[in-house]
Design a protein around this motif. Structure first.
Motif, PDB file in Angstrom:
ATOM      1  N   ASN A  41       0.841  -1.205   0.000  1.00 57.73           N
ATOM      2  CA  ASN A  41       0.000   0.000   0.000  1.00 57.73           C
ATOM      3  C   ASN A  41       0.870   1.247   0.000  1.00 57.73           C
ATOM      4  O   ASN A  41       0.754   2.107   0.855  1.00 57.73           O
ATOM      5  N   TYR A  43       1.129   4.016  -1.869  1.00 56.91           N
ATOM      6  CA  TYR A  43       0.563   5.358  -2.028  1.00 56.91           C
ATOM      7  C   TYR A  43      -0.235   5.796  -0.802  1.00 56.91           C
ATOM      8  O   TYR A  43      -0.174   6.956  -0.409  1.00 56.91           O
ATOM      9  N   GLU A  44      -0.958   4.883  -0.182  1.00 53.18           N
ATOM     10  CA  GLU A  44      -1.702   5.227   1.026  1.00 53.18           C
ATOM     11  C   GLU A  44      -0.751   5.585   2.166  1.00 53.18           C
ATOM     12  O   GLU A  44      -0.987   6.519   2.923  1.00 53.18           O
ATOM     13  N   GLU A  45       0.351   4.828   2.284  1.00 49.13           N
ATOM     14  CA  GLU A  45       1.308   5.111   3.343  1.00 49.13           C
ATOM     15  C   GLU A  45       2.093   6.385   3.076  1.00 49.13           C
ATOM     16  O   GLU A  45       2.533   7.044   4.005  1.00 49.13           O
ATOM     17  N   LEU A  47       0.899   9.115   1.937  1.00 50.18           N
ATOM     18  CA  LEU A  47       0.076  10.232   2.398  1.00 50.18           C
ATOM     19  C   LEU A  47       0.196  10.426   3.912  1.00 50.18           C
ATOM     20  O   LEU A  47       0.033  11.535   4.426  1.00 50.18           O
ATOM     21  N   LYS A  48       0.494   9.362   4.647  1.00 49.49           N
ATOM     22  CA  LYS A  48       0.632   9.438   6.107  1.00 49.49           C
ATOM     23  C   LYS A  48       2.062   9.733   6.532  1.00 49.49           C
ATOM     24  O   LYS A  48       2.364   9.712   7.719  1.00 49.49           O
TER      25      LYS A  48
END
Length: 150
Positions: A41, A43-45, A47-48
């Motif tokens: 994941n 791209y999701e990570e 962002l964080k």
């Protein structure tokens, strides 16, 4: 020997280019056999990641930081002796960049010696990235270490 004209040069250059492209096609993938992404994941990570930057900054600002020691028993993560481990959760991740199946993820409480032991029997020889994350009083901290297990 025949006269060498610009037409011959174009043919030789085109042939050399084709040989170069074919060699890249067959030789380059062989060097990438053990290359995996660290996470599925990505791209999701990403962002964080600002939270990770903040947690690393807070850990860098600490007077005494957790350390790790290696011996035949395994990898021991040691927090400072005067560290109050109440309201603390500690997570660690050992990432292997060449084989995702050898990753170790765990969440543990500190023992009486303010430490956590990662047993040597679960580790394989090679390079790891130790990501140590802990939360104390709703404040996140994170430190990363490069570990070579032999």
């Amino acid at each position: 020997m025949k006269n060498f004209s610009w037409g011959h040069g174009v043919v030789i250059a085109l042939f050399a280019f084709i040989v170069f492209i074919l060699s890249m096609l067959f030789l380059f993938p062989n060097g990438q056999k053990n290359s995996e992404m660290v996470t599925d994941n990505y791209y999701e990570e990403e962002l964080k990641y600002q939270d990770v930057i903040d947690a690393k900054k807070k850990a860098d600002d600490l007077q005494e930081k957790p350390t790790y020691k290696q011996d035949t028993n395994g990898i021991k993560i040691v927090f400072p002796k005067d560290y109050d481990n109440s309201n603390t959760t500690v997570k660690f991740v050992l990432n292997r960049t060449d084989d995702q199946n050898l990753d170790i993820k765990k969440s543990e409480q500190l023992d009486a010696n303010q430490s956590i032991l990662i047993p040597g029997k679960v580790l394989k020889s090679g390079n790891y990235t130790l990501r140590l994350m802990w939360t104390k009083d709703k404040t996140d901290y994170r430190m990363d270490y490069d570990v070579i297990w032999k």
